[in-house]
Design an enzyme around this catalytic site. Sequence first.
Site: not given
Ligand code: PAF
Length: 283
Positions: A30, A37, A61, A148, A150, A187
């Site tokens: 995102m 990332h 979401q 991991q 998430d 966040r």
């Molecule tokens: O983990 C995230 O950043 C989001 O949940 C994803 C997998 C890109 C889906 O919008």
Amino acid sequence: MITIGRIAQMREVSKRAREEGKLIALVPTMGFFHEGHLSLIRKANEVGDLVVVSSFVNPSQFGPGEDYENYPRDPERDRRLAQENGTDILFSPSVEEMYPQGHSTWVEVEGLTEVLCGKSRPGHFRGVTTVVAKLFLIVQPHYAIFGQKDYQQAQVIKRMVEDLNFDLKILVEPIVREPDGLAMSSRNLYLTPAQRREATILYRSLLRAKELVEGGERDAERVSALIKGMIAPLPSAKIDYVSVVDGENLRPLSKLTGKVLIALAVKIGRARLIDNILISVDE
Ligand code: PAF
């Protein structure tokens, strides 16, 4: 690196890459990149010939009253970081492109989505699986890489891939942490300096729990009580959950055995933070 906003163009590029025998690795994000990332993008470079990073703040979401509007965004910086870390294609569609008028199809994984974060964020995983399924269909990757941090999201997506027969492999990469242990998250930006100091307790509590288990504790209640006891006194913290669950099916455990996930979600000020630790427990 090229930036693509249109689904048709992304499809065309992927189709050509596949025809040329290239392996496509997708990192769904995102945006608002941090080192977590970037570690996923580097992994994509190890396994793929064409690295696609999607950057899309997915409205479906976020629940009502959550931070969709305020979710941090910095597309210029993201472009630079994506390029510096070996991205070939930055896929950055608009909301209208992904959810045109009349969109009414949803992908929902049952069971795994009803526990942990699913309890306090109803509809969240439906939004995640829908957008991720769409990304898989658009980008046609051989590999998709997730973090991991998430953990539940990764389990839910693996389930979806299996159930819907997607022909790709999900890779889950380790949590990247700040030097003081706080799991990296977009966040974290919401934390004031005092809250940022409080937030370091989350990982410390997980490490203490791990020590307890390594010392022989097998009672899940006592493990979660230890964590709650460390977090509850923090002035800005509000515990959403602290759970000790089976690392595969995410069902609550009373006695620790096998692959165990200790996971927590805590609201500190404006930030809802999640973290977890996986432990392999002998009988
Ligand atoms: O983990 C995230 O950043 C989001 O949940 C994803 C997998 C890109 C889906 O919008």
